[in-house]
Design a protein around this motif. Sequence first.
Motif, PDB file in Angstrom:
ATOM      1  N   LYS A   1      -4.456  -5.430  -3.030  1.00  0.00           N
ATOM      2  CA  LYS A   1      -5.610  -4.954  -2.275  1.00  0.00           C
ATOM      3  C   LYS A   1      -5.843  -5.922  -1.118  1.00  0.00           C
TER       4      LYS A   1
ATOM      5  N   PRO B   1       0.830  -1.216   0.000  1.00  0.00           N
ATOM      6  CA  PRO B   1       0.000   0.000   0.000  1.00  0.00           C
ATOM      7  C   PRO B   1       0.860   1.260   0.000  1.00  0.00           C
ATOM      8  N   LYS B   2       0.430   2.290  -0.728  1.00  0.00           N
ATOM      9  CA  LYS B   2       1.214   3.514  -0.841  1.00  0.00           C
ATOM     10  C   LYS B   2       1.393   4.232   0.485  1.00  0.00           C
ATOM     11  N   SER B   3       0.520   3.932   1.448  1.00  0.00           N
ATOM     12  CA  SER B   3       0.609   4.591   2.753  1.00  0.00           C
ATOM     13  C   SER B   3       1.721   4.006   3.626  1.00  0.00           C
ATOM     14  N   MET B   4       2.384   2.957   3.162  1.00  0.00           N
ATOM     15  CA  MET B   4       3.421   2.286   3.947  1.00  0.00           C
ATOM     16  C   MET B   4       4.574   3.239   4.234  1.00  0.00           C
ATOM     17  N   ASN B   5       4.990   3.335   5.502  1.00  0.00           N
ATOM     18  CA  ASN B   5       6.098   4.186   5.911  1.00  0.00           C
ATOM     19  C   ASN B   5       7.417   3.512   5.526  1.00  0.00           C
TER      20      ASN B   5
ATOM     21  N   ILE C   1       3.430  -4.988   8.102  1.00  0.00           N
ATOM     22  CA  ILE C   1       2.590  -3.788   7.982  1.00  0.00           C
ATOM     23  C   ILE C   1       1.868  -3.510   9.286  1.00  0.00           C
TER      24      ILE C   1
END
Length: 375
Positions: free
Chosen positions: A251, A116-120, A375
């Motif tokens: 997803k 996911p693009k939100s991954m730090n 995650i």
Amino acid sequence: MKEEQLSLAAQSCAGCGVKLQTENAELPGFVPEQAVVREPAICQRCFRIRNYNEASSVTVDQNEFLKLLSSVATTDSLVVHIVDLYDFEGSLISGLQRFVGNNPVLLVVNKVDLLPKSMNLNRLRNWVQQQAKSEGLRTLDIVLCSAKRNIGFEHVIEALDRHRKGRDVYVVGATNVGKSTLINRLIKDYSDLERELTTSRYPGTTLDAVHIPLDDDKFIIDTPGIVYPTRMTEIVPRGFLQSLLPDKPIKPLVYQLNDQQTLFIGSLVRFDFVEGERQSFTLYISNALNVHRTKMERADALYEDHQGELLGGPSREELAEMPAWTRHSLRVPRGAKKDVFISGLGWIQVNGEAGALLDLYAPKGIKVLLRDSLI
């Protein structure tokens, strides 16, 4: 043609030195029959590199790879170990440290585009560092990238510039980690390959280790992809492989389960929530795979009646050619954040903190383990 085949048996590729053969395009040294008479004779892989700047992935079994790798310790080189973030534990070369000796290891973690693009990214880098350390691998640096999507590749180039220090570069990795894609990018961005190939014989060694010339008389040495049969990607039918390998961001699938419930992932894996409080589980798998939920008491009969059909592929006939399932019993401690990792398939994140007793059934030999959550 028989005379040509007899003469071919004594020939080696003028590009990489591997013994030439016309039987199997997937094995090192393949040359089409119509190209046998060319002088000098080169294998299809070297032909593609010479003419198209394309490095195709050739594989060897683990023993052959380790023979090749054992010579690296006697050199003064930078070792670039490419791993697949989606299959981290499955693609990490176990025992790499003892083969490379004192040579530094740059760990390039590919396929970050699948998360996911939100991954730090800083958290991700710390996770990779901890996992590599637990496997006994000492890393000089860690670079996150996606060779296919051209994400972070400039950081790979920067790391090579910073750490190479006039040395050769050995590139190592398992099959399907994106090694050939990354090598092709290095050829384009980091090597003076075109000038070299128009003026000289393409250099190389046996076992299909291909030497890619740099402008300071050093080389990027592309080693064959190592085959690990502990990965699901190595045992499924070739026609089903693309269903396992996601090519776009995953997803995540979230399921709220009571104990005594089961999830089937295609007809490849069965996941039983045996005991614990009601909680959610998140599946990070290829979205091309079917997931089916049922009660544990009905799971055996459901699989017997609908494997390869309602439950999804591979087909019943193809499943019969694969290893039988073996059970892995896993206990998630209370308060722990854990993933159930299935090599070559993905992972299941356990979201609750109440603890859980889980059974996972997978083909015998496939690596299954409990790890700290990614995650």
